[in-house]
Design a protein around this motif. Structure first.
Motif, PDB file in Angstrom:
ATOM      1  N   PHE A  66       0.502  -0.642  -0.362  1.00 31.26           N
ATOM      2  CA  PHE A  66       0.061   0.223   0.171  1.00 31.26           C
ATOM      3  C   PHE A  66       0.926   1.354   0.041  1.00 31.26           C
ATOM      4  O   PHE A  66       1.998   1.513   1.044  1.00 31.26           O
ATOM      5  N   PRO A  67       0.609   2.370  -0.524  1.00 33.93           N
ATOM      6  CA  PRO A  67       1.120   3.849  -0.326  1.00 33.93           C
ATOM      7  C   PRO A  67       1.256   4.195   1.044  1.00 33.93           C
ATOM      8  O   PRO A  67       0.088   3.947   1.527  1.00 33.93           O
ATOM      9  N   LYS A  68       2.304   4.649   1.216  1.00 32.94           N
ATOM     10  CA  LYS A  68       1.899   5.655   2.553  1.00 32.94           C
ATOM     11  C   LYS A  68       2.070   7.246   2.438  1.00 32.94           C
ATOM     12  O   LYS A  68       2.577   7.458   1.152  1.00 32.94           O
ATOM     13  N   SER A  69       0.869   7.056   3.728  1.00 30.56           N
ATOM     14  CA  SER A  69       1.355   8.417   3.628  1.00 30.56           C
ATOM     15  C   SER A  69       0.774   9.469   5.442  1.00 30.56           C
ATOM     16  O   SER A  69       0.697   8.283   6.388  1.00 30.56           O
ATOM     17  N   PRO A  70       0.930  10.202   5.948  1.00 28.43           N
ATOM     18  CA  PRO A  70       1.103  10.796   7.457  1.00 28.43           C
ATOM     19  C   PRO A  70      -0.267  10.373   8.062  1.00 28.43           C
ATOM     20  O   PRO A  70      -0.525   9.818   8.901  1.00 28.43           O
ATOM     21  N   GLN A  71      -1.174   9.999   6.924  1.00 29.36           N
ATOM     22  CA  GLN A  71      -2.439   9.574   7.693  1.00 29.36           C
ATOM     23  C   GLN A  71      -2.542   8.532   7.532  1.00 29.36           C
ATOM     24  O   GLN A  71      -3.849   8.096   7.798  1.00 29.36           O
ATOM     25  N   SER A  72      -2.168   7.336   7.170  1.00 26.89           N
ATOM     26  CA  SER A  72      -2.168   5.959   6.337  1.00 26.89           C
ATOM     27  C   SER A  72      -2.264   5.187   7.727  1.00 26.89           C
ATOM     28  O   SER A  72      -1.768   5.557   8.908  1.00 26.89           O
ATOM     29  N   GLN A  73      -3.291   4.122   7.985  1.00 27.05           N
ATOM     30  CA  GLN A  73      -3.619   3.036   9.328  1.00 27.05           C
ATOM     31  C   GLN A  73      -3.722   2.031   8.969  1.00 27.05           C
ATOM     32  O   GLN A  73      -5.286   1.325   7.813  1.00 27.05           O
ATOM     33  N   TYR A  74      -3.147   0.936   8.940  1.00 25.36           N
ATOM     34  CA  TYR A  74      -3.113  -0.491   8.173  1.00 25.36           C
ATOM     35  C   TYR A  74      -3.081  -0.787   9.207  1.00 25.36           C
ATOM     36  O   TYR A  74      -1.858  -1.388   9.504  1.00 25.36           O
ATOM     37  N   GLU A  75      -4.668  -2.388   9.390  1.00 27.62           N
ATOM     38  CA  GLU A  75      -3.847  -3.712  10.337  1.00 27.62           C
ATOM     39  C   GLU A  75      -4.216  -4.133   9.462  1.00 27.62           C
ATOM     40  O   GLU A  75      -5.280  -4.442   8.398  1.00 27.62           O
ATOM     41  N   PHE A  76      -4.458  -5.704  10.177  1.00 29.03           N
ATOM     42  CA  PHE A  76      -4.431  -6.753  10.171  1.00 29.03           C
ATOM     43  C   PHE A  76      -5.291  -7.360  11.105  1.00 29.03           C
ATOM     44  O   PHE A  76      -4.433  -7.722  12.850  1.00 29.03           O
ATOM     45  N   VAL A  77      -6.409  -8.321  11.179  1.00 30.53           N
ATOM     46  CA  VAL A  77      -6.998  -8.725  12.562  1.00 30.53           C
ATOM     47  C   VAL A  77      -7.282 -10.680  11.632  1.00 30.53           C
ATOM     48  O   VAL A  77      -7.791 -11.012  10.619  1.00 30.53           O
ATOM     49  N   GLU A  78      -6.744 -11.599  12.389  1.00 30.79           N
ATOM     50  CA  GLU A  78      -6.890 -12.898  11.970  1.00 30.79           C
ATOM     51  C   GLU A  78      -8.178 -13.244  12.593  1.00 30.79           C
ATOM     52  O   GLU A  78      -8.730 -13.688  13.675  1.00 30.79           O
ATOM     53  N   CYS A  79      -8.733 -13.870  11.145  1.00 23.63           N
ATOM     54  CA  CYS A  79      -9.819 -14.045  12.235  1.00 23.63           C
ATOM     55  C   CYS A  79     -10.579 -15.177  10.865  1.00 23.63           C
ATOM     56  O   CYS A  79     -10.101 -15.981   9.933  1.00 23.63           O
TER      57      CYS A  79
END
Length: 307
Positions: A66-79
């Motif tokens: 993913f492209p990054k920026s100061p506002q980027s919020q990326y996360e993974f939840v295992e399910c």
């Protein structure tokens, strides 16, 4: 029917004043992954993207792309979404963790080679029907409060279920759980119709939101790779892969079309085809008002939803 260039242009023009929050269920590979990547590109990384799935390493690789920026919020939840108790646990956590949710993209898949026999989960439900329908319904139903928060703030509140719009079959209202008869082909037809009825029911319940069921066509994703034990299929796979270029989509192109379908349509229910086009009225559709009501009541009971 939009061209790929027009779908890309439309996606690139997406510029919300807020930081959009999007949940991708089944986003560690295939169409879900490609659509998440398309959203990250279209927002230049100015997005909060949450990926739910079973493969942590694949999710981390996706997030790294993913492209990054100061506002980027990326996360993974295992399910593992084949168990409804897992769905409830993850939705409960989300309700306490984030203030609102703009987009839900549902594309979990389960490929089975058993054409006649049911493969039940430990909860006693057909595993494929759970991933194709029950888990999707439960995610939407339990996350409606977060979608409402987004809508109340004047933001998008949209849901996309990737399955088989236009490919539905008549359903037996006396056997909605497929206890009397189960085959893979029947499940596929039923699940397509169930998803049609699902988006219509949610659009009636929340008329200011957008709910879409889409048929992706044939996409060159890992789900079509033959298993190591399938010697004959492994021999044919290279030929199929070459020929498929004439009638299938790459994951990246499909992701653009799916993002286009997600963003299109301000409110109501929509059934769309592989390029995000709205399907003709009645095309592969087998719903009735009675069917919607009875399926809703059945699903409330099966998923143990709070009413």
């Amino acid at each position: 029917m939009p061209s790929l260039s027009s779908a890309r242009a439309s996606n690139a023009a997406f510029s919300p004043p807020n930081l959009p929050t999007a949940l991708f269920v089944g986003g560690t590979s295939g169409i879900g992954q490609a659509t998440a990547q398309a959203l990250a590109r279209s927002t230049n990384g100015n997005a909060h993207i949450i990926i739910y799935g079973r493969n942590r390493s694949a999710a981390e690789s996706t997030i790294a792309s993913f492209p990054k920026s100061p506002q980027s919020q990326y996360e993974f939840v295992e399910c593992d979404v084949s168990l409804l108790k897992n769905v409830h646990t993850t939705t409960s956590e989300l309700l306490t963790k984030i203030p609102k949710l703009n987009f839900i993209v549902l594309s979990p898949g389960y490929l089975t080679s058993k054409f006649k026999d049911r493969e039940d989960t430990s909860e006693g439900l057909p595993k494929k029907l759970v991933t194709d329908y029950y888990a999707r319904w439960k995610f939407i139903y339990e996350l409606l409060p977060l979608l409402k928060k987004a809508k109340e703030a004047g933001e998008d509140a949209k849901v996309l279920s990737v399955l088989a719009a236009g490919k539905g079959k008549p359903i037996d209202l006396e056997d909605l759980g497929m206890e009397k008869e189960y085959t893979l082909l029947k499940e596929m037809g039923n699940a397509a119709t169930y998803n049609d009825l699902m988006i219509e029911s949610f659009a009636t319940l929340e008329p200011t939101m957008s709910f879409t069921h889409i048929y992706p066509g044939i996409v060159r994703t890992p789900i079509f790779h033959p298993s190591p034990s399938s010697y004959f299929l492994r021999l044919l796979y290279p030929l199929w892969y070459i020929l498929s270029y004439f009638f299938s989509f790459s994951p990246k192109d499909s992701g653009e079309y799916h993002l286009y379908a997600l963003l299109a349509g301000e409110k109501g229910s929509f059934r769309r085809g592989p390029k995000g086009e709205v399907l003709k009225e009645g095309e592969g559709y087998f719903g009735t008002e009675d069917a919607r009501k009875r399926l809703w009541e059945h699903t409330i009971k099966v998923t143990e939803a709070e009413t």
